[in-house]
Scaffold this active site. Structure first.
Site, PDB file in Angstrom:
ATOM      1  CG  ASN A 107       1.805  -3.627  -7.313  1.00  0.00           C
ATOM      2  OD1 ASN A 107       0.843  -4.278  -7.699  1.00  0.00           O
ATOM      3  ND2 ASN A 107       2.443  -3.898  -6.186  1.00  0.00           N
ATOM      4  CB  CYS A 154      -0.597  -8.692  -5.256  1.00  0.00           C
ATOM      5  SG  CYS A 154      -0.540  -6.982  -4.730  1.00  0.00           S
ATOM      6  CG  HIS A 189       2.555  -9.116  -8.274  1.00  0.00           C
ATOM      7  ND1 HIS A 189       1.752  -8.243  -8.991  1.00  0.00           N
ATOM      8  CD2 HIS A 189       2.666  -8.581  -7.028  1.00  0.00           C
ATOM      9  CE1 HIS A 189       1.406  -7.245  -8.208  1.00  0.00           C
ATOM     10  NE2 HIS A 189       1.948  -7.412  -7.017  1.00  0.00           N
TER      11      HIS A 189
HETATM   12  O1  UT7 Z   1       2.292  -6.094  -4.557  1.00  0.00           O
HETATM   13  C1  UT7 Z   1       2.681  -6.313  -3.254  1.00  0.00           C
HETATM   14  C2  UT7 Z   1       2.493  -5.035  -2.563  1.00  0.00           C
HETATM   15  N1  UT7 Z   1       3.550  -4.139  -2.341  1.00  0.00           N
HETATM   16  C3  UT7 Z   1       4.867  -4.286  -2.634  1.00  0.00           C
HETATM   17  O2  UT7 Z   1       5.339  -5.197  -3.224  1.00  0.00           O
HETATM   18  C4  UT7 Z   1       5.746  -3.170  -2.165  1.00  0.00           C
HETATM   19  C5  UT7 Z   1       6.993  -3.660  -1.501  1.00  0.00           C
HETATM   20  N2  UT7 Z   1       7.829  -2.552  -1.079  1.00  0.00           N
HETATM   21  C6  UT7 Z   1       8.490  -1.751  -1.956  1.00  0.00           C
HETATM   22  O3  UT7 Z   1       8.394  -1.926  -3.168  1.00  0.00           O
HETATM   23  C7  UT7 Z   1       9.408  -0.722  -1.386  1.00  0.00           C
HETATM   24  O4  UT7 Z   1       9.471  -0.866   0.006  1.00  0.00           O
HETATM   25  C8  UT7 Z   1       8.995   0.757  -1.728  1.00  0.00           C
HETATM   26  C9  UT7 Z   1       9.223   1.024  -3.206  1.00  0.00           C
HETATM   27  C10 UT7 Z   1       7.549   1.009  -1.380  1.00  0.00           C
HETATM   28  C11 UT7 Z   1       9.876   1.727  -0.948  1.00  0.00           C
HETATM   29  O5  UT7 Z   1      11.224   1.503  -1.270  1.00  0.00           O
HETATM   30  P1  UT7 Z   1      12.306   1.258  -0.128  1.00  0.00           P
HETATM   31  O6  UT7 Z   1      13.589   1.120  -0.806  1.00  0.00           O
HETATM   32  O7  UT7 Z   1      11.832   0.125   0.731  1.00  0.00           O
HETATM   33  O8  UT7 Z   1      12.258   2.626   0.649  1.00  0.00           O
HETATM   34  P2  UT7 Z   1      11.991   2.900   2.216  1.00  0.00           P
HETATM   35  O9  UT7 Z   1      10.546   2.859   2.496  1.00  0.00           O
HETATM   36  O10 UT7 Z   1      12.930   2.048   3.037  1.00  0.00           O
HETATM   37  O11 UT7 Z   1      12.505   4.373   2.312  1.00  0.00           O
HETATM   38  C12 UT7 Z   1      13.870   4.764   2.070  1.00  0.00           C
HETATM   39  C13 UT7 Z   1      13.927   6.275   2.020  1.00  0.00           C
HETATM   40  C14 UT7 Z   1      13.211   6.935   3.181  1.00  0.00           C
HETATM   41  O12 UT7 Z   1      13.912   8.127   3.490  1.00  0.00           O
HETATM   42  P3  UT7 Z   1      14.915   8.201   4.729  1.00  0.00           P
HETATM   43  O13 UT7 Z   1      14.090   7.857   5.936  1.00  0.00           O
HETATM   44  O14 UT7 Z   1      15.971   7.167   4.429  1.00  0.00           O
HETATM   45  O15 UT7 Z   1      15.405   9.612   4.692  1.00  0.00           O
HETATM   46  C15 UT7 Z   1      11.872   7.292   2.624  1.00  0.00           C
HETATM   47  O16 UT7 Z   1      11.268   8.365   3.278  1.00  0.00           O
HETATM   48  O17 UT7 Z   1      13.261   6.729   0.831  1.00  0.00           O
HETATM   49  C16 UT7 Z   1      12.247   7.657   1.216  1.00  0.00           C
HETATM   50  N3  UT7 Z   1      11.146   7.536   0.272  1.00  0.00           N
HETATM   51  C17 UT7 Z   1      11.084   8.249  -0.857  1.00  0.00           C
HETATM   52  N4  UT7 Z   1      11.898   9.160  -1.403  1.00  0.00           N
HETATM   53  C18 UT7 Z   1      11.549   9.698  -2.573  1.00  0.00           C
HETATM   54  C19 UT7 Z   1      10.060   6.722   0.361  1.00  0.00           C
HETATM   55  N5  UT7 Z   1       9.283   6.892  -0.718  1.00  0.00           N
HETATM   56  C20 UT7 Z   1       9.891   7.842  -1.481  1.00  0.00           C
HETATM   57  C21 UT7 Z   1       9.572   8.447  -2.713  1.00  0.00           C
HETATM   58  N6  UT7 Z   1      10.425   9.359  -3.230  1.00  0.00           N
HETATM   59  N7  UT7 Z   1       8.463   8.142  -3.401  1.00  0.00           N
END
Ligand code: UT7
Length: 338
Positions: free
Chosen positions: A290, A121, A260
């Site tokens: 993204n 990125c 970004h």
């Molecule tokens: O460009 C640079 C590259 N990447 C990034 O910048 C990404 C950086 N990370 C993020 O933006 C975030 O970590 C995400 C958007 C990918 C995920 O959000 P989060 O708030 O960090 O969620 P998490 O992975 O901690 O998951 C929280 C909960 C989990 O459920 P439980 O275990 O609490 O029951 C996940 O399974 O949300 C769940 N979850 C979802 N639920 C509905 C994860 N993805 C989804 C989804 N829809 N798409």
């Protein structure tokens, strides 16, 4: 590395911008039918409402080309005048030859050196620093820097943690000597200890493609979202703050912040901690998701088109991505070519 380049002799800046996004729009409502997710979750956790998806036969070079043509036209530069074409991408048409050689050939940039730059990125910001270095040193006069990504081709469409986040598109800029404004400073860095948090594990020389790597889906993006999130929130702030300090600038000097577009929560956190008010932040993540190396050049082109970026404005850009890599650029938007 960190450098204040405002005292260097030649003023180098961005003389033209261009953008291209594929026609196909993928909405959160459609994603609800593909994986276990909801529009509400995606909107709350990322700020994304929809993203663009490249056509089946549309590769990174196909998106780079129209963006590049627009940037050349807006700069009033012929492709034949280009000395260098840099394509920042993690989704090249193929591993080699470089996508930049395909783009240069199709543009008719027959004098130009052409290569791809892989810094995830942060690739476009790295590309700007290379273009600046080449022009300010006299090695090049005109450099085309493109960010182009067809991330939909390497996303695991069954992984709700990644497929909701990424989108496709391209942005391009022409870097050359300018008669007003230009680059003021750069801050770039890398921390390889986080490499495993965001990667494509197979298909390279470490794990060449086999039936097993494909069965294990190692040719697709794998991401530990929360780890990347933590790193990004910290470095989006430290990189930008370090650069402003190096340039002897205060946050109030910044007219437009073009971050970004990784996740709206990351951008909001960075802006809040840097002390940048919402009206100075350029956001289009709700429409494109993204788009990795394409995200900042797409945003720049849209900011220019909307009149948010005009001559004399001070622009701060920061990207963080896989590697980990990061980079910030501080510049005054240019009035025209030298
Ligand atoms: O460009 C640079 C590259 N990447 C990034 O910048 C990404 C950086 N990370 C993020 O933006 C975030 O970590 C995400 C958007 C990918 C995920 O959000 P989060 O708030 O960090 O969620 P998490 O992975 O901690 O998951 C929280 C909960 C989990 O459920 P439980 O275990 O609490 O029951 C996940 O399974 O949300 C769940 N979850 C979802 N639920 C509905 C994860 N993805 C989804 C989804 N829809 N798409």
């Amino acid at each position: 590395m960190k450098a204040n380049v405002s005292g260097n002799g030649t003023r180098v800046g961005i003389a033209g911008v261009g953008v291209y996004v594929p026609e196909r729009v993928l909405t959160n409502a459609e994603l609800e039918r593909m994986v276990d997710t909801s529009d509400e979750w995606i909107t709350d956790r990322t700020g994304i409402k929809e993203r663009r998806i490249a056509a089946e036969d549309e590769a990174a070079s196909d998106m780079a080309l129209p963006a590049a043509r627009q940037a050349l036209e807006s700069a009033g530069v012929d492709a034949g005048e280009l000395d260098m074409v840099i394509v920042a991408t993690s989704t090249p048409d193929m591993l080699f030859p470089a996508t930049a050689t395909v783009v240069a050939e199709q543009l008719g940039a027959n004098r130009a050196a052409a290569y791809d730059l892989l810094a995830a990125c942060s690739g476009f910001i790295y590309g700007l620093s290379q273009a600046y270095g080449s022009v300010s040193s006299g090695v090049s006069r005109k450099v085309l820097v493109i960010g182009s990504e067809a991330l939909s081709k390497i996303v695991n469409w069954e992984d709700r943690g990644t497929c909701i986040l990424f989108g496709d598109g391209a942005g391009a800029v022409v870097v050359e000597a300018v008669d007003g404004g230009g680059f003021l400073g750069f801050e770039l860095g890398a921390d390889g200890s986080g490499g495993g948090d965001l990667c494509i594990a197979a298909g390279g020389s470490r794990n060449p493609t086999t039936e097993q790597t494909v069965a294990d889906e190692l040719h697709l993006i794998q991401m530990r979202g929360p780890e990347v999130f933590r790193f990004a929130t910290r470095v989006m702030v430290s990189s930008a703050a370090g650069l402003l300090e190096e340039c002897g600038a205060a946050v109030d000097d910044v007219d437009l912040y073009v971050p970004h577009q990784a996740n709206k929560r990351i951008i909001d956190h960075a802006a809040r901690n840097l002390g940048l008010p919402p009206e100075k932040i350029f956001l289009n993540i709700h429409r494109y998701g993204n788009t990795s190396a394409a995200s900042i050049p797409i945003a720049l082109a849209e900011a220019v088109a909307e009149g948010a970026l005009t001559a004399g404005k001070r622009v701060l850009m920061t990207a963080v991505g896989g590697g980990f890599t990061w980079g910030s650029v501080y510049m005054t938007w240019s009035e025209g070519r030298a």
